[in-house]
Design an enzyme around this catalytic site. Structure first.
Site, PDB file in Angstrom:
ATOM      1  N   GLU A  94       0.892  -1.163   0.000  1.00 49.39           N
ATOM      2  CA  GLU A  94       0.000   0.000   0.000  1.00 49.39           C
ATOM      3  C   GLU A  94       0.928   1.209   0.000  1.00 49.39           C
ATOM      4  O   GLU A  94       1.614   1.459   0.984  1.00 49.39           O
ATOM      5  CB  GLU A  94      -0.899  -0.075   1.247  1.00 49.39           C
ATOM      6  CG  GLU A  94      -2.142   0.776   1.128  1.00 49.39           C
ATOM      7  CD  GLU A  94      -1.983   2.066   1.872  1.00 49.39           C
ATOM      8  OE1 GLU A  94      -1.520   3.033   1.225  1.00 49.39           O
ATOM      9  OE2 GLU A  94      -2.294   2.098   3.071  1.00 49.39           O
ATOM     10  N   CYS A 129      -2.799   8.211   3.880  1.00 51.59           N
ATOM     11  CA  CYS A 129      -2.678   7.652   2.529  1.00 51.59           C
ATOM     12  C   CYS A 129      -3.946   7.906   1.740  1.00 51.59           C
ATOM     13  O   CYS A 129      -3.931   7.895   0.511  1.00 51.59           O
ATOM     14  CB  CYS A 129      -2.362   6.168   2.595  1.00 51.59           C
ATOM     15  SG  CYS A 129      -3.408   5.288   3.748  1.00 51.59           S
TER      16      CYS A 129
END
Lengths: 522, 522
Positions: free
Chosen positions: A256, A295
């Site tokens: 990720e 994120c």
């Protein structure tokens, strides 16, 4: 000075060599140090695999779920202590710290509940069985069993609690032991949780280990049944993915990484609509929450071309009163970045965007009244001529701070091309109420995203901010975002489970898969 | 001399530079040549993505399924012509060639049927939806949409038809255009199928391209929405996985590589049982079919220690009358290896095993009566002291020919450790009727395999040989086998589809996902 230890082979141990410092990013005060030099990672991997893996695989999903419930409770019970560590070591406001800590506990509890639902079994059936042969006797059924390795979790600095909690929840429920490594700079909160978990009788020996400091040669000891889940920068992700032993042994690697998340205002969300209000509220929150260090935070904002200035002014209006400062001061609404190194990166990123675009608010200059610390102002750019490719700076690089760029679009095809130019992202949020437009936009951008949120009048007052990651839904995204899949209920478990097709006599296969025999026509 | 062309941008084109020869491995006669030097792979990728991808995404799953049915029919109609190419170019017996060709058609037809079932939609719902908020209005639902890239398929030399057909079936059904590259050495059959497909009106322009010869710089043009599916050697797999642009852009890469597949005889399958008979029949078939050149062929055979010699003698009895020769001769029951290069590798592999184990049958010496061609004898080794690690040669390297090693086991834990020492495989076949033993063995080896078959008296006369890959069940395996997942019904589609969590107003989300609204309690 506190020296933070690592927890390996069921023992707290100190590394040798040059220590790394953990700092308060508001005051630059050093809070603790740690080192992993000379630690026996090979032995730690073997202990986790054998002692921890064996113990976890002997438990049912429901029993593992019960462990997760205990781990969540431990975090909840220490909430105030952990909030204080977020304020001092991570630059969190109290609200930011709660978001992280409560997110960890909620995700652990969600997977605890899922364990209860999966029940007193150790093998799961996957999908429906299929007759394979000329008679009904030969039968095929897929099953899921825990991999016989260890799961190494490498987390980012922005969510020391949630990052560790969500990855551990899924792996432990699947039956895999965990070695968790937080980013060193903000590790105080994760370290405290690890201390509480390690002393928690519910967790079998070897099921949880903790690395405080550099990952050293840990990954070089992994093999075909092991897993690496990484959250962090694209550069580190690339080196992990290309590491020879991991690639050769097909170690499951979930990444990720960066994400140029977008928020899109629909043509029908005109002045005065609840949908416009939702959009402005969410975008302002996503820019400033955790000082933009999520994120899932918004980096690219798209509005109809004829309303660009209106949207710019409304966003500036919402962002201009943000009070940047030390979160120890209760009047602060946005803390510093997590480290001075992040401050350098974010300032450089702001300067790169400022060279190309109009600055509507903020900039890279020092924040007024702050003479030290990793402070930066919320910054909004306007890019009046966006290009649908990576040559446009907004599509080339994520600035990991309270920084976003507003851009116009004139048609749906243009909008789809602009969003896709981000190269793959975690989340895009779409604001509108026109079904035909929503359908075209959502289907058009879906292949580029792990999650798309749709907000409009029908869900006003009910929505979650797009940056909030829910355990029921997938977290991850294609391309630049790393191509990974975490959470999403059962979906996240597949990283840790081997899927195997069983082919054989129907009653035997169904019993092995713990599936109820389907009604056989008589 | 025939020069084989590639099919790129809707045109048949010839490459420049030094050509590669395609040979008859029985006679060493050169049958054709090909080259890809100077071909415009960058343009081919763009044409496939834009023209082919756009056209496929405009179709429903049912419409794409109808295309697959046509592609299957084209293969069926050319069956005799294709069989002849298998005999001459791949060393196939007639039975081997039919296995390959019929496997391709059957898999295409299976996915054609799946397309019909998925229906007249372009977006698929994935799993059940979940309420997300305080009211039932905010809803989450995962959807699957076709990736906006191209799928590059690189196939192995052993299944020119099936390999191309099964990969193309899944990608095209998902809505992704395909660039298919067979192994050059046995490409005649794949090339003929490509010619037939290319002239097939059912297939939209750009949906199918074909590379005959070296892959050149093709992979360097791929990006975040593209897919690579590779079947072949571990070494090539490793270099693909580590290729920088693929790793950086999170290109979906599916690998199917080496596999030290095992067959296990249970303690209760004693002399005279139907289960023992099934075991012997399957093992002999898996050793010799396609001259042992199947990724699913058996390499390691485990029998109860006290019955090792009995099993050895029975296997030798079944293998000794195999007639190795040119498949053009109808009396031949096993053809040559596919190439002289394979012959060198297999002979070296046999010599490596012969240095460590007892030879029960065969060996690396030339086959009697054959003065040229890639012929090798079926070869059985007995390894009386197997070790549960890679230092034992049988666990270290796959010999890709009609070669297997028989080994004893004395207890179930020992057996599980020996099987696991293969480092992850495609398939293991277990023969027995004792439920408790089967349960322990199947659950114990499942994490190391993509498929486990169980054979015994209850399914005698019904079973499929373990090496036969069925479209309903997963094909792939962890670790050494590459960590990939192909086929398995819907499961194989996920390589080509992006999974996206939608979060928004329930009716809108359900309509986008094409799921029927669940009954709402009133």
């Amino acid at each position: 000075m506190t020296t933070l230890q690592s927890y390996l082979k069921g023992q707290w141990v100190s590394g040798q060599g040059h220590p790394t410092s953990l700092v308060n990013p508001s005051t630059e005060e050093v809070l603790a140090t740690c080192s992993t030099g000379g630690l026996d990672f090979k032995g730690a991997v073997e202990f986790a695999r054998q002692t921890g893996g064996g113990a976890l695989r002997a438990l049912t999903f429901a029993q593992r779920g019960a462990i997760l419930r205990t781990l969540a409770k431990v975090i909840g019970d220490a909430r105030e202590e952990l909030i204080a560590l977020g304020l001092s070591n991570a630059g969190n406001t109290r609200s930011d710290a709660k978001f992280d800590i409560d997110g960890a506990a909620a995700t652990l509890n969600y997977y605890a509940d899922l364990g209860t639902k999966l029940g007193e079994v150790k093998v799961l059936g996957d999908g429906e069985g299929v007759p394979m042969g000329r008679s009904a006797r030969l039968y095929g059924q897929h099953v899921l069993t825990a991999r016989h390795g260890v799961a190494v979790h490498i987390n980012a600095f922005n969510f020391p609690a949630w990052g560790m909690g969500e990855k551990a929840a899924v792996a432990l429920l699947a039956g895999m032991p965990v070695i968790s490594k937080p980013a060193t700079s903000t590790a105080l909160m994760a370290h405290r949780i690890a201390q509480l978990w390690a002393s928690c009788a519910a967790l079998p020996a070897g099921a949880f280990s903790f690395v405080c400091g550099s990952v050293g040669d840990l990954l070089s000891h992994l093999g075909p049944q092991d897993v690496v889940a990484f959250t962090g920068s694209s550069d580190t992700a690339l080196s992990i993915r290309r590491q020879e032993n991991l690639a050769r042994d097909s170690v499951h690697v979930n990444i990720e990484a960066d994400s140029l998340n977008s928020s899109i205002l629909g043509p029908d969300a005109v002045t005065g609509t609840e949908t416009l209000n939702l959009f402005l509220t969410d975008v302002a929150k996503e820019i400033t929450q955790k000082t933009g260090q999520k994120c899932t935070a918004v980096r690219r904002i798209y509005a109809p071309a004829d309303r660009l200035d209106e949207v710019r002014d409304a966003l500036v209006e919402r962002l201009k009163d943000v009070r940047v400062g030390n979160p120890a001061d209760e009047k602060t609404t946005m803390g510093p970045l997590a480290t001075l190194s992040q401050l350098r990166d974010v300032r450089a990123g702001i300067d790169r965007l400022a060279a190309a675009y109009e600055v509507a608010l903020g900039g890279s200059q020092p924040v007024e009244g702050q003479t030290r610390g990793a402070f930066v102002s919320p910054t909004l750019f306007v890019n009046r001529k966006p290009k649908p490719d990576a040559t446009d700076p907004v599509n080339g690089h994520e600035v990991f701070g309270p920084v976003a760029t507003l851009m116009p679009y004139s048609s749906t095809p243009e909008l789809l091309a602009l969003v896709a130019a981000g190269g793959g992202g975690l989340v895009s949020s779409v604001y509108g109420d026109d079904k035909a437009w929503l359908n075209e936009v959502v289907v058009g951008i879906a292949p580029w995203h792990g999650r798309v949120t749709i907000s409009g009048e029908k869900v006003a007052g009910q929505t979650l901010p797009p940056g909030t990651v829910m355990p029921q839904l997938l977290h991850g995204g294609p391309g630049r975002a790393g191509g990974g899949e975490e959470l999403g209920g059962m979906r996240g478990l597949s990283l840790y489970l081997q899927r195997t097709a069983l082919q054989g006599p129907r009653p035997l296969v169904e019993a092995l898969a713990n599936v109820k025999p389907a009604a056989t026509p008589t």
